[in-house]
Each structure stands twice: as structure tokens, then as C-alpha cells.
Design a protein around this motif. Structure first.
Motif, PDB file in Angstrom:
ATOM      1  N   GLY B  23      -7.657   7.984  -2.343  1.00  0.00           N
ATOM      2  CA  GLY B  23      -7.953   6.629  -2.773  1.00  0.00           C
ATOM      3  C   GLY B  23      -6.690   5.842  -3.043  1.00  0.00           C
ATOM      4  O   GLY B  23      -5.611   6.427  -3.237  1.00  0.00           O
ATOM      5  N   GLU B  24      -6.807   4.519  -3.002  1.00  0.00           N
ATOM      6  CA  GLU B  24      -5.654   3.663  -3.271  1.00  0.00           C
ATOM      7  C   GLU B  24      -6.132   2.444  -4.041  1.00  0.00           C
ATOM      8  O   GLU B  24      -7.163   1.851  -3.693  1.00  0.00           O
ATOM      9  N   LEU B  25      -5.414   2.078  -5.072  1.00  0.00           N
ATOM     10  CA  LEU B  25      -5.750   0.873  -5.823  1.00  0.00           C
ATOM     11  C   LEU B  25      -4.522   0.353  -6.543  1.00  0.00           C
ATOM     12  O   LEU B  25      -3.756   1.125  -7.107  1.00  0.00           O
ATOM     13  N   ASN B  26      -4.337  -0.930  -6.470  1.00  0.00           N
ATOM     14  CA  ASN B  26      -3.236  -1.581  -7.196  1.00  0.00           C
ATOM     15  C   ASN B  26      -1.881  -0.932  -6.932  1.00  0.00           C
ATOM     16  O   ASN B  26      -1.065  -0.806  -7.842  1.00  0.00           O
ATOM     17  N   GLN B  28      -1.284   2.055  -6.396  1.00  0.00           N
ATOM     18  CA  GLN B  28      -1.282   3.443  -6.865  1.00  0.00           C
ATOM     19  C   GLN B  28      -2.129   4.293  -5.918  1.00  0.00           C
ATOM     20  O   GLN B  28      -3.102   3.809  -5.349  1.00  0.00           O
ATOM     21  N   VAL B  30      -4.518   7.795  -5.436  1.00  0.00           N
ATOM     22  CA  VAL B  30      -5.254   8.908  -6.017  1.00  0.00           C
ATOM     23  C   VAL B  30      -5.157  10.045  -5.004  1.00  0.00           C
ATOM     24  O   VAL B  30      -5.430   9.843  -3.818  1.00  0.00           O
ATOM     25  N   PRO B  98       2.159   6.091  -8.356  1.00  0.00           N
ATOM     26  CA  PRO B  98       2.474   5.009  -7.426  1.00  0.00           C
ATOM     27  C   PRO B  98       2.585   5.507  -5.989  1.00  0.00           C
ATOM     28  O   PRO B  98       2.950   6.671  -5.749  1.00  0.00           O
TER      29      PRO B  98
END
Lengths: 119, 119
Positions: B23-26, B28, B30, B98
């Protein structure tokens, strides 16, 4: 630098829709919350939001569909996406999101929690 | 926008010390990984790193102490902090860090994984 036991943190409170901060890294917050019932429809203009299920079942409704999350599953809700979390029974979740994220996003109201406790 | 079942992702690979992106968000990522044995001592100059234990036991060694993590526990290792993950038996972890984070940080070597698979 202390480890965080999620289950211990969850035992420290019982109210719903009131996230607690349990960690901070790289400008992001880790939160835990107990959810039950229906939240408000909202979106976050600038923040993607991750819901990870510790225990229980969470429905995340979107305008055109819904996603059902269970233990050890997560969903990333992209910024700008209207959503509404709904829990038929109590569910314990962990959230990852930028420190700037307000729980109700663009829908300021009685469910809004501006100052979150750090536990 | 699809939900991620961590346990299903973990069934897709069996090698150790080779994180996969889930996963990827902001900005960052996962990641999930299976760890067993001793990793290399390293630090990340600019990135805090979160280890969340899905299943098993992970020791994170520091130069002056160690922290033992079990299921549903996490530790945030602040940037610049030398550490070495050690797992006596296989442990499944979720990482939050990150997108710039290299697994071996400042210790480039045979354990380094530069290109991570997205699963």
C-alpha cells in the motif's frame, strides 16, 4: 522509544468515534479507535487515510459501493474521496494518517474531535 | 481502491528479509515481510520506521538494549537510531515508512533490496 501494545491501549477507553494517538512518525500519526454505529459522510481534502482492523468488522461506504473490512485487513481511502465508516458491532481499528487529519474531514460538526488524547 | 488482506499477501511469498509493498499513502509505503535470523546493524538517516507484528516475535536490538515485539505490538524506530532486527523463529511484520526508505539504511550490502515488488 517504547513499544506500543495495541490491545493494552484499547483497554484504556471505551467511547466510540474518538481516536487516540498512539504513535507519530514522519509527520504521520498512528491512532486507535473504537467504532460503533454510523459516522458522518466526509472526505479529507489533502490526506489519504488508512483503516486497519484490529478486531471486528467495519464497513466503509462510498457513494457507489462499499468495502467490508475484517481482522488484519486494511483499506486506504484516497484524499478527496467521500466515505462513511459504519460498524454494526463495535470494531477496533488502527489508523495511519497525516498529523493534519481531522476525523470528520470537511464535515465539521458534533462528531468532530479536534484535540486527540495521546495514550 | 481495493482492500488488502494481510494474511493473503503473506501467503504469496516465503523468502525472508525481502519486503513487499502492499500500500501507499501520503508518500509513505505499507510493506509486509517475513523475517528470520539476524539482519544487519543499520540506521535510516531521514526516516522513522514502524514495525508492527502480524504474527510471531521480533527482537529489535539497539546498542544499549533490546525490545521484544509480539502480535499486535509495534515499535517506531526514530531516524538516525542504529538497530538490528532479529527473529529466532519466522515472524510476519507490517512496516510503515517513507517511500524513500532502503531496508538496510546506511549499510548497503548483500541484504539490500533496492527494488521491492508490489503485491
Amino acid at each position: 522509544m517504547e513499544k506500543v501494545k495495541i490491545n493494552e491501549k484499547l483497554n484504556l477507553f471505551s467511547d466510540h468515534w474518538n481516536p487516540r494517538i498512539v504513535g507519530e512518525l514522519n509527520g504521520q500519526l498512528v491512532k486507535v479507535a473504537k467504532l460503533k454505529g454510523e459516522f458522518v459522510w466526509h472526505s479529507h481534502e489533502d490526506e489519504d487515510e488508512l483503516f486497519f482492523i484490529i478486531k471486528g468488522e467495519l464497513i466503509i461506504e462510498f457513494r457507489d459501493r462499499q468495502v467490508i473490512l475484517k481482522d488484519n485487513e486494511f483499506l486506504i481511502v484516497p484524499k478527496g474521496t467521500e466515505h462513511r465508516p459504519v460498524a454494526k458491532e463495535e470494531v477496533a481499528v488502527m489508523l495511519f494518517e497525516p498529523a493534519t487529519t481531522l476525523n470528520t474531514g470537511n464535515q465539521y460538526g458534533e462528531m468532530t474531535r479536534e484535540k486527540l488524547d495521546k495514550i
